[in-house]
Design an enzyme around this catalytic site. Structure first.
Site, PDB file in Angstrom:
ATOM      1  CE  LYS A   1       0.817 -13.859-129.947  1.00  0.00           C
ATOM      2  NZ  LYS A   1      -0.250 -13.236-130.765  1.00  0.00           N
TER       3      LYS A   1
ATOM      4  CB  ALA B   1      -1.797  -7.535-127.590  1.00  0.00           C
ATOM      5  CG  ASP B   2      -3.543 -13.855-129.296  1.00  0.00           C
ATOM      6  OD1 ASP B   2      -2.836 -13.806-130.323  1.00  0.00           O
ATOM      7  OD2 ASP B   2      -4.423 -14.719-129.127  1.00  0.00           O
ATOM      8  CB  THR B   3      -7.101 -10.153-131.437  1.00  0.00           C
ATOM      9  OG1 THR B   3      -6.612  -8.972-130.784  1.00  0.00           O
ATOM     10  CG2 THR B   3      -8.557  -9.942-131.816  1.00  0.00           C
TER      11      THR B   3
ATOM     12  CB  ALA C   1      -5.812 -10.954-123.754  1.00  0.00           C
TER      13      ALA C   1
END
Length: 193
Positions: free
Chosen positions: A52, A69-71, A106
């Protein structure tokens, strides 16, 4: 240096505003979010954050740094992403009811040809709920755009019995790791006008 947020998540924008970081939102990157075969959940979330940020970097209108970011919610070895519909949301919440699961978040910052990624793993314990109560929550629509089908910062907070780790990571942007990366990229925070 200008910071770009490569995310359409209002929660991530709110968390950056909380620490008074000036930023500009880039359109949410469109990437293939399919986990690779045998890819560990932590590796998957870190890869998504990095991809991203890299897509965002290619879209920067002027030079700067990009934050992606990613979750993901992980139950056992199953990654629970965003639900496709209310039926899938109810199925996810039913799986999570009365159990402990992990939320992995992250964050990646790309700046001046460099990139760095950090992550958190938070353990969340859900209270046990009957299906009828979960249906009421699903009908609110709050979890439709969230990994695991719930938002801890809203109505979904009532689903949670306890957590161990990063609350902001569960919301979608682990602030401790974000601040570490902002410092790494020499991007100021606490910029109160």
């Amino acid at each position: 240096m200008i910071l770009y947020l490569a995310s359409g998540s209002p929660r991530r924008a709110e968390l950056l505003q909380q620490i008074a970081v000036p930023f500009t939102v880039l359109p949410a990157p469109s990437i293939d979010e399919t986990p690779r075969s045998a890819e560990a959940a932590v590796d998957y979330v870190r890869r998504m954050a990095r991809e991203k940020a890299l897509v965002g970097q290619a879209r920067m209108p002027t030079p700067g740094a990009v934050l992606g970011a990613d979750t993901a919610v992980v139950l056992g070895d199953q990654i629970l992403g965003k639900p496709a519909d209310d039926t899938e949301a109810l199925a996810m919440l039913t799986q999570l009811s009365g159990t402990s699961h992990q939320v992995i978040s992250a964050v990646c910052v790309c700046s001046e040809g460099r990139q760095a990624v950090r992550h958190t793993v938070t353990t969340v314990q859900f209270r046990p709920f009957e299906a009828a109560r979960l249906e009421v929550y699903v009908a609110t629509g709050e979890g439709r755009d969230k990994a695991g089908s719930y938002g801890i910062q809203g109505l979904g907070g009532a689903l949670v019995e306890s957590l161990s780790g990063s609350y902001s990571g569960v919301v979608g942007l682990p602030l401790e790791q974000t601040v570490e990366l902002l410092e790494w990229a020499d991007i100021p925070y606490w910029q109160i006008d």
